[in-house]
Design a protein around this motif. Structure first.
Motif, PDB file in Angstrom:
ATOM      1  N   GLY A  99       4.926 -12.937   1.559  1.00  0.00           N
ATOM      2  CA  GLY A  99       4.024 -13.818   2.279  1.00  0.00           C
ATOM      3  C   GLY A  99       3.012 -12.973   3.040  1.00  0.00           C
ATOM      4  O   GLY A  99       3.373 -11.980   3.673  1.00  0.00           O
ATOM      5  N   MET A 100       1.745 -13.345   2.959  1.00  0.00           N
ATOM      6  CA  MET A 100       0.683 -12.573   3.601  1.00  0.00           C
ATOM      7  C   MET A 100      -0.296 -13.527   4.280  1.00  0.00           C
ATOM      8  O   MET A 100      -0.461 -14.670   3.866  1.00  0.00           O
ATOM      9  CB  MET A 100      -0.045 -11.701   2.581  1.00  0.00           C
ATOM     10  N   ALA A 101      -0.943 -13.034   5.340  1.00  0.00           N
ATOM     11  CA  ALA A 101      -1.909 -13.853   6.069  1.00  0.00           C
ATOM     12  C   ALA A 101      -2.892 -12.940   6.779  1.00  0.00           C
ATOM     13  O   ALA A 101      -2.664 -11.736   6.928  1.00  0.00           O
ATOM     14  CB  ALA A 101      -1.196 -14.750   7.082  1.00  0.00           C
ATOM     15  N   GLY A 102      -3.994 -13.523   7.220  1.00  0.00           N
ATOM     16  CA  GLY A 102      -4.968 -12.744   7.976  1.00  0.00           C
ATOM     17  C   GLY A 102      -6.066 -13.621   8.535  1.00  0.00           C
ATOM     18  O   GLY A 102      -6.454 -14.621   7.913  1.00  0.00           O
ATOM     19  N   ASP A 103      -6.547 -13.276   9.713  1.00  0.00           N
ATOM     20  CA  ASP A 103      -7.732 -13.919  10.285  1.00  0.00           C
ATOM     21  C   ASP A 103      -8.937 -13.116   9.802  1.00  0.00           C
ATOM     22  O   ASP A 103      -9.506 -12.313  10.551  1.00  0.00           O
ATOM     23  CB  ASP A 103      -7.633 -13.936  11.808  1.00  0.00           C
ATOM     24  N   LEU A 104      -9.306 -13.323   8.567  1.00  0.00           N
ATOM     25  CA  LEU A 104     -10.216 -12.409   7.874  1.00  0.00           C
ATOM     26  C   LEU A 104     -11.539 -13.038   7.473  1.00  0.00           C
ATOM     27  O   LEU A 104     -12.415 -12.346   6.930  1.00  0.00           O
ATOM     28  CB  LEU A 104      -9.522 -11.840   6.640  1.00  0.00           C
ATOM     29  N   LEU A 105     -11.685 -14.332   7.706  1.00  0.00           N
ATOM     30  CA  LEU A 105     -12.884 -15.039   7.265  1.00  0.00           C
ATOM     31  C   LEU A 105     -13.868 -15.213   8.418  1.00  0.00           C
ATOM     32  O   LEU A 105     -13.456 -15.318   9.572  1.00  0.00           O
ATOM     33  CB  LEU A 105     -12.492 -16.408   6.709  1.00  0.00           C
ATOM     34  N   TYR A 198     -10.793  -7.247 -11.149  1.00  0.00           N
ATOM     35  CA  TYR A 198     -11.235  -8.613 -11.398  1.00  0.00           C
ATOM     36  C   TYR A 198     -10.519  -9.613 -10.474  1.00  0.00           C
ATOM     37  O   TYR A 198     -11.138 -10.540  -9.937  1.00  0.00           O
ATOM     38  CB  TYR A 198     -10.991  -9.019 -12.849  1.00  0.00           C
ATOM     39  N   GLY A 199      -9.203  -9.436 -10.312  1.00  0.00           N
ATOM     40  CA  GLY A 199      -8.443 -10.362  -9.476  1.00  0.00           C
ATOM     41  C   GLY A 199      -8.903 -10.335  -8.030  1.00  0.00           C
ATOM     42  O   GLY A 199      -9.032 -11.382  -7.382  1.00  0.00           O
ATOM     43  N   GLU A 200      -9.152  -9.142  -7.511  1.00  0.00           N
ATOM     44  CA  GLU A 200      -9.654  -9.035  -6.144  1.00  0.00           C
ATOM     45  C   GLU A 200     -11.018  -9.706  -6.018  1.00  0.00           C
ATOM     46  O   GLU A 200     -11.286 -10.441  -5.047  1.00  0.00           O
ATOM     47  CB  GLU A 200      -9.760  -7.567  -5.722  1.00  0.00           C
ATOM     48  N   ALA A 201     -11.875  -9.487  -6.997  1.00  0.00           N
ATOM     49  CA  ALA A 201     -13.231 -10.039  -6.934  1.00  0.00           C
ATOM     50  C   ALA A 201     -13.212 -11.562  -6.942  1.00  0.00           C
ATOM     51  O   ALA A 201     -13.911 -12.210  -6.144  1.00  0.00           O
ATOM     52  CB  ALA A 201     -14.069  -9.505  -8.089  1.00  0.00           C
ATOM     53  N   ARG A 229      -0.257  -5.192  -3.385  1.00  0.00           N
ATOM     54  CA  ARG A 229      -0.962  -3.909  -3.236  1.00  0.00           C
ATOM     55  C   ARG A 229      -2.470  -4.098  -3.143  1.00  0.00           C
ATOM     56  O   ARG A 229      -3.183  -3.204  -2.674  1.00  0.00           O
ATOM     57  CB  ARG A 229      -0.617  -2.997  -4.417  1.00  0.00           C
ATOM     58  N   VAL A 230      -2.952  -5.253  -3.594  1.00  0.00           N
ATOM     59  CA  VAL A 230      -4.394  -5.505  -3.653  1.00  0.00           C
ATOM     60  C   VAL A 230      -4.905  -6.235  -2.415  1.00  0.00           C
ATOM     61  O   VAL A 230      -5.958  -5.893  -1.862  1.00  0.00           O
ATOM     62  CB  VAL A 230      -4.738  -6.329  -4.917  1.00  0.00           C
ATOM     63  N   TYR A 231      -4.167  -7.246  -1.967  1.00  0.00           N
ATOM     64  CA  TYR A 231      -4.691  -8.139  -0.937  1.00  0.00           C
ATOM     65  C   TYR A 231      -4.975  -7.481   0.418  1.00  0.00           C
ATOM     66  O   TYR A 231      -5.862  -7.956   1.136  1.00  0.00           O
ATOM     67  CB  TYR A 231      -3.759  -9.339  -0.772  1.00  0.00           C
ATOM     68  N   PRO A 232      -4.279  -6.403   0.792  1.00  0.00           N
ATOM     69  CA  PRO A 232      -4.671  -5.746   2.046  1.00  0.00           C
ATOM     70  C   PRO A 232      -6.122  -5.268   2.047  1.00  0.00           C
ATOM     71  O   PRO A 232      -6.738  -5.168   3.117  1.00  0.00           O
ATOM     72  CB  PRO A 232      -3.693  -4.570   2.144  1.00  0.00           C
ATOM     73  N   PRO A 238       1.113  -8.376   5.345  1.00  0.00           N
ATOM     74  CA  PRO A 238       2.397  -9.015   5.039  1.00  0.00           C
ATOM     75  C   PRO A 238       3.052  -9.571   6.294  1.00  0.00           C
ATOM     76  O   PRO A 238       2.983  -8.961   7.362  1.00  0.00           O
ATOM     77  CB  PRO A 238       3.221  -7.873   4.433  1.00  0.00           C
ATOM     78  N   ASN A 239       3.671 -10.753   6.160  1.00  0.00           N
ATOM     79  CA  ASN A 239       4.405 -11.306   7.297  1.00  0.00           C
ATOM     80  C   ASN A 239       5.811 -11.775   6.946  1.00  0.00           C
ATOM     81  O   ASN A 239       6.580 -12.115   7.840  1.00  0.00           O
ATOM     82  CB  ASN A 239       3.622 -12.448   7.963  1.00  0.00           C
ATOM     83  N   SER A 240       6.173 -11.808   5.662  1.00  0.00           N
ATOM     84  CA  SER A 240       7.546 -12.144   5.303  1.00  0.00           C
ATOM     85  C   SER A 240       7.822 -11.785   3.856  1.00  0.00           C
ATOM     86  O   SER A 240       7.050 -12.165   2.971  1.00  0.00           O
ATOM     87  CB  SER A 240       7.813 -13.645   5.491  1.00  0.00           C
TER      88      SER A 240
END
Length: 249
Positions: A99-105, A198-201, A229-232, A238-240
């Motif tokens: 599980g991953m999250a972020g205040d990134l927008l 491509y997935g990141e884009a 490995r990509v989403y950071p 990561p949170n869980s």
């Protein structure tokens, strides 16, 4: 963090016994058939009870799917007994997630020199989206198509995008508003075209457009081992750990 990646438009009635959240989908696509434990810091006895209940629910279904277990909801005692309790309940560990999250927008408008982006708006687009997920995750093509094609939600409410290389869909991602954040769902790249960014884009594209439309600033997702490995790079943290369990054979 008791969400799941289950079918947004389940067929049939929903029931929610205490401690579980579950769509009662009968879809061939396994992602749409899920049970999720929602208790926070259950003791070992309650965890064993919930696992047994989850296994009973799964056995009662034509297509049992997976139990999604967010280990961040467990404390030290229940985490130590998890493996034994799952085995006793008749559950087998299938694969890991995060599980991953972020205040990134918001994020900058994305671009990739080899891709053009098209928003999913037709059943033809949804068929391509479904086929990409089926190829990436090893499902029969018909299972993915049955789970997505014809969905008004995916054509109108999910900010779902295809990434096209020379006019051919090779990657996809969606972002949908849920509980005051954007949830990223069903990111996939054709195995032939992986490891090219491509997935990141396309994930960035879905987030960019979703944030532009909603004004939301937080995003969450459930990552595979490769995705974690990509989403950071986008700003997720990561949170869980997530454990996916199937019925033991």
């Amino acid at each position: 963090m008791a969400g799941h990646g289950a079918r947004p438009e389940p067929r049939g009635r929903r029931t929610r016994p205490s401690g579980h959240r579950r769509p009662l989908g009968r879809q061939p696509l396994a992602f749409w058939n899920a049970v999720t434990l929602t208790d926070v810091h259950p003791d070992a006895e309650l965890l064993a009870q919930r696992l047994a209940q989850a296994a009973d629910i799964m056995r009662s279904k034509e297509r049992p799917g997976f139990l999604w277990l967010f280990e961040g909801l467990l404390d030290g005692e229940s985490r130590e007994t998890l493996a034994t309790a799952a085995e006793k309940a008749g559950l087998a560990y299938a694969f890991p997630g995060t599980g991953m999250a972020g205040d990134l927008l918001p994020i900058p408008e994305p671009a990739h020199p080899e891709l053009t982006f098209v928003r999913v708006s037709t059943d033809e687009h949804l068929r391509a989206y479904a086929d990409l997920n089926s190829r990436a995750y090893g499902f029969p093509l018909e299972e993915g198509r049955d789970g997505l094609v014809g969905s008004t939600l995916w054509k109108q409410q999910v900010h779902a995008y295809l990434g096209l290389r020379d006019g051919v869909p090779v990657t996809c991602a969606g972002a949908v508003e849920a509980d005051g954040r954007l949830f990223v769902a069903l990111v996939a790249t054709d195995p032939e075209w992986q490891r090219r960014g491509y997935g990141e884009a396309v994930t960035r594209k879905a987030l960019y457009e979703g944030a532009r439309a909603t004004g939301l600033t937080r995003a969450t997702l459930h990552a595979t081992v490769d995705g974690a490995r990509v989403y950071p790079r986008i700003g997720f943290r990561p949170n869980s750990p997530i454990g996916f369990y199937s019925l033991a054979s």
